[in-house]
Design a protein around this motif. Sequence first.
Motif, PDB file in Angstrom:
ATOM      1  N   HIS A 194     -24.322 -33.802  -9.519  1.00  0.00           N
ATOM      2  CA  HIS A 194     -23.023 -33.383  -8.875  1.00  0.00           C
ATOM      3  C   HIS A 194     -21.440 -32.735  -9.857  1.00  0.00           C
ATOM      4  CE1 HIS A 194     -24.741 -34.538  -5.124  1.00  0.00           C
ATOM      5  NE2 HIS A 194     -23.536 -33.984  -4.349  1.00  0.00           N
ATOM      6  N   GLY A 195     -21.438 -33.432 -10.374  1.00  0.00           N
ATOM      7  CA  GLY A 195     -21.156 -33.185 -11.704  1.00  0.00           C
ATOM      8  C   GLY A 195     -21.108 -31.652 -12.238  1.00  0.00           C
ATOM      9  N   LEU A 196     -22.409 -31.529 -13.095  1.00  0.00           N
ATOM     10  CA  LEU A 196     -22.553 -30.338 -13.645  1.00  0.00           C
ATOM     11  C   LEU A 196     -22.382 -29.320 -12.697  1.00  0.00           C
ATOM     12  CD1 LEU A 196     -25.789 -31.729 -15.522  1.00  0.00           C
ATOM     13  CD2 LEU A 196     -23.342 -31.131 -16.294  1.00  0.00           C
ATOM     14  N   ALA A 197     -22.653 -29.030 -11.767  1.00  0.00           N
ATOM     15  CA  ALA A 197     -22.309 -27.665 -10.352  1.00  0.00           C
ATOM     16  C   ALA A 197     -20.558 -27.784 -10.402  1.00  0.00           C
ATOM     17  CB  ALA A 197     -22.849 -28.158  -8.625  1.00  0.00           C
ATOM     18  N   ARG A 198     -19.994 -28.833 -10.291  1.00  0.00           N
ATOM     19  CA  ARG A 198     -18.744 -28.987  -9.956  1.00  0.00           C
ATOM     20  C   ARG A 198     -18.426 -27.915 -11.535  1.00  0.00           C
ATOM     21  NH1 ARG A 198     -17.733 -34.230  -8.931  1.00  0.00           N
ATOM     22  NH2 ARG A 198     -17.245 -34.396 -10.505  1.00  0.00           N
ATOM     23  N   ASN A 223     -34.859 -28.221 -11.293  1.00  0.00           N
ATOM     24  CA  ASN A 223     -34.194 -29.942 -10.884  1.00  0.00           C
ATOM     25  C   ASN A 223     -33.302 -29.620  -9.420  1.00  0.00           C
ATOM     26  OD1 ASN A 223     -32.523 -31.414 -10.602  1.00  0.00           O
ATOM     27  ND2 ASN A 223     -32.496 -31.634 -12.582  1.00  0.00           N
ATOM     28  N   LEU A 224     -33.965 -29.973  -8.360  1.00  0.00           N
ATOM     29  CA  LEU A 224     -34.005 -30.992  -6.681  1.00  0.00           C
ATOM     30  C   LEU A 224     -32.490 -31.405  -6.926  1.00  0.00           C
ATOM     31  CD1 LEU A 224     -37.214 -31.986  -5.929  1.00  0.00           C
ATOM     32  CD2 LEU A 224     -36.366 -29.516  -5.676  1.00  0.00           C
ATOM     33  N   ALA A 229     -26.807 -30.358  -5.462  1.00  0.00           N
ATOM     34  CA  ALA A 229     -25.528 -30.777  -6.107  1.00  0.00           C
ATOM     35  C   ALA A 229     -25.430 -29.493  -5.169  1.00  0.00           C
ATOM     36  CB  ALA A 229     -25.239 -31.204  -7.381  1.00  0.00           C
ATOM     37  N   PHE A 230     -25.684 -28.086  -5.721  1.00  0.00           N
ATOM     38  CA  PHE A 230     -25.192 -26.550  -5.206  1.00  0.00           C
ATOM     39  C   PHE A 230     -24.523 -26.707  -3.721  1.00  0.00           C
ATOM     40  CE2 PHE A 230     -25.941 -25.300  -9.719  1.00  0.00           C
ATOM     41  CZ  PHE A 230     -24.413 -24.843 -10.383  1.00  0.00           C
ATOM     42  N   GLY A 235     -21.370 -25.960   0.141  1.00  0.00           N
ATOM     43  CA  GLY A 235     -21.519 -26.199   1.433  1.00  0.00           C
ATOM     44  C   GLY A 235     -21.926 -24.406   1.783  1.00  0.00           C
ATOM     45  N   GLU A 236     -22.759 -24.304   1.394  1.00  0.00           N
ATOM     46  CA  GLU A 236     -23.845 -23.407   1.873  1.00  0.00           C
ATOM     47  C   GLU A 236     -25.384 -23.383   1.257  1.00  0.00           C
ATOM     48  OE1 GLU A 236     -22.595 -20.377   3.274  1.00  0.00           O
ATOM     49  OE2 GLU A 236     -20.750 -20.406   2.027  1.00  0.00           O
ATOM     50  N   LYS A 237     -26.188 -22.926   1.783  1.00  0.00           N
ATOM     51  CA  LYS A 237     -27.608 -23.103   1.734  1.00  0.00           C
ATOM     52  C   LYS A 237     -28.001 -22.298   0.093  1.00  0.00           C
ATOM     53  CE  LYS A 237     -31.829 -22.370   3.713  1.00  0.00           C
ATOM     54  NZ  LYS A 237     -32.981 -22.099   3.129  1.00  0.00           N
ATOM     55  N   VAL A 238     -28.143 -22.880  -0.659  1.00  0.00           N
ATOM     56  CA  VAL A 238     -28.859 -22.265  -1.643  1.00  0.00           C
ATOM     57  C   VAL A 238     -30.806 -21.534  -2.043  1.00  0.00           C
ATOM     58  CG1 VAL A 238     -29.130 -22.691  -4.343  1.00  0.00           C
ATOM     59  CG2 VAL A 238     -27.056 -23.365  -3.339  1.00  0.00           C
ATOM     60  N   ILE A 239     -30.997 -21.101  -1.940  1.00  0.00           N
ATOM     61  CA  ILE A 239     -32.252 -20.343  -2.151  1.00  0.00           C
ATOM     62  C   ILE A 239     -32.912 -20.409  -3.754  1.00  0.00           C
ATOM     63  CG2 ILE A 239     -33.845 -18.066  -1.912  1.00  0.00           C
ATOM     64  CD1 ILE A 239     -31.427 -17.184  -0.051  1.00  0.00           C
TER      65      ILE A 239
END
Lengths: 318, 356
Positions: A194-198, A223-224, A229-230, A235-239
Amino acid sequence: MKTYLGVDVGSVSTKLALIDEKNNALESLYFRTEGDPINAIQKGLRRLKEKISKDIKIIGVGTTGSARYLAGVVVGADLVKNEISAHAKGVNFFVPEVRTVIEIGGQDSKIIILENRVVVDFAMNLICAAGTGSFLDAQAFRLGIPVEKFSQIALKSKQPTIVGSRCTVFAESDMIHKQQIGHSREDIVAGLCHGLARNFLANVAKGKKISSPIVFLGGVSENLGMRKAFENTLGEKVIVPKYNTVMGALGAALLAKENIQGKTKFRGWEVSDQDIKCTSFQCKGCPNLCEVIEAHIDGKVVSRWNDRCGKYSSLNPQ
Amino acid sequence: MKITFADWGNYTIAFGSLFQKLGFEFIFPEKTNPRVIEEGAKLSPELFCFPLKVNIGNYLPAIKRGADTIVMWENIGGSCRMRYYWVIQEKVLREAGFKVKVLNFNSQNLLSKIREIQKSNQISSWQLLGAVRFFFKEINFIEKLEEKAQYFRPREKERGQADQVLNETLKKLTQTTNLKELSELKKESWQKFSEIKIDGNKEVLKVGIIGEIYTVVDGGVNFDLDKKLGTMGLNVHRKLNLTQHLKGGFPPWNEWLLQRKVNSYLKTTVGGHGRQAIEEMLDYSKKGFDGVIHLLPFGCMPEITVRPILQKISQEKELPFLSISLDEQTAEVGMQTRLEAFVDLMKSKQQLTANS
């Protein structure tokens, strides 16, 4: 069969991809560069040759990645393209409706914004490698988890802890702190993701218009934990599409196919067994003091580059 | 007293001739190169602006060869941290064991300092005027030369000719000492430029460079951006240069005109050339440019303040925009990757508009 080869040599991994004349991806390879790009390219070609049938002929080569010039010289490329354009090309072909591309590789991370299938904005990480593959690698090692298992462990967490992610050093010390006071390993690993996504969204993607559909590429997209985290942060779907790790190489192959004129400059499969070396020297011709690089194949100088004035690079055979 | 001064792109030639005509004994600073940057950064405080570090690196070889005084301009009244450059540079150099003094000029002490120089160097007012006039003529010539090179680089049929003319002329300019020679050199170089065979029908993309003046002008710190983009086939435009900067305050209503142009985005000055960057970007957008590149030294306060505004203008006007911050950590390859991608971006956008 006539095919086009794309080679993407990055800081951590090397990718090779082969497409046919109808733009179908035939074969792809993904393996570690291990700090030796020349050897990696040779190894890649050797492996690729073993995998394909004998009647396949390469009629165009494109290279990309941070070692694209070197790869271009070694393989004999018809086109050398930067990794941003190459990824955009690849993803545009395989996921035509894409608007936002998040690509996180070994040492760099980038965001590409597209509108009507055209790149309109992009950014790359500038000063911070937090959140890239190398960092995750190092932290997995520290926690004693093989990086392949990182995803499973991250997904087990129900309550990710907050890990400071302003920079790798702080993230690491914060993570150790969390370990010492007794947080569970799952929560720390998920917190790290989560930290890395932020961090990515706050630094690289700052000021960019992120809109759906969002595509996630590069080694880290495997990496799941990072995918989740993204998704949570945006708040969106990530493909994560097919060929997520070799998209740059596919893009380079597609671009080579589009731009080729005449006969290919491909040096042939025998490159993988030749003696290829690079040396450098400092030119003292002017106060610029450029460090000129020379590539030798079997003892013969095949190319020179990295000079500002063109004194040496202009001698290269065109 | 032996003086030296900061290197600033091709302007260094004009600074040299100015000091020579003012009767100073001087040593040219080292031209900015990776070693200069490294040495300068080693001595300087890490969080100070990049240009200060480069300056220190420029002085060092000259100091080692006997220079004991550094001439530095001090920007008083708002602007930015350049105001403190002279104090910091003197302190940094002295702490490193070099016994040097900084001779600082600013708009308030200029006249009295000039009178002092006239007395000590025995320069008549007539000579003084001549030196200043020659200086401005040279500056003007250098700027025009660079503009010519920007025009010819993407269009020339044989690569490298424009740069050859440019470099030859600049070399000759260092030997030029009077107005007559200067006007002859001008004629000669315009002639040489006109002899370059160009591809007149070629579609050339136009890109504007905006940002902090030092990094915009000096090819040594921006990795020869002009030349790089030129050889990629782009016509580079830079509105901001020394002449523009000096004209900023003359006539006095220029300031007011500038503010009026950027009023809907920024209602106050933010120091440096922050407002100019906005004004230039709006201007480039109006003139139908294909993209804008924003250059700044890492941590440059005025430019960081306006960067989000520039991004907003880019989104509003659909004008491709790339911001690059430069310092001793910036790697040329990283910049190259971004520039290549940016050029691709501009090309595909142009094709899209051409098709529709």
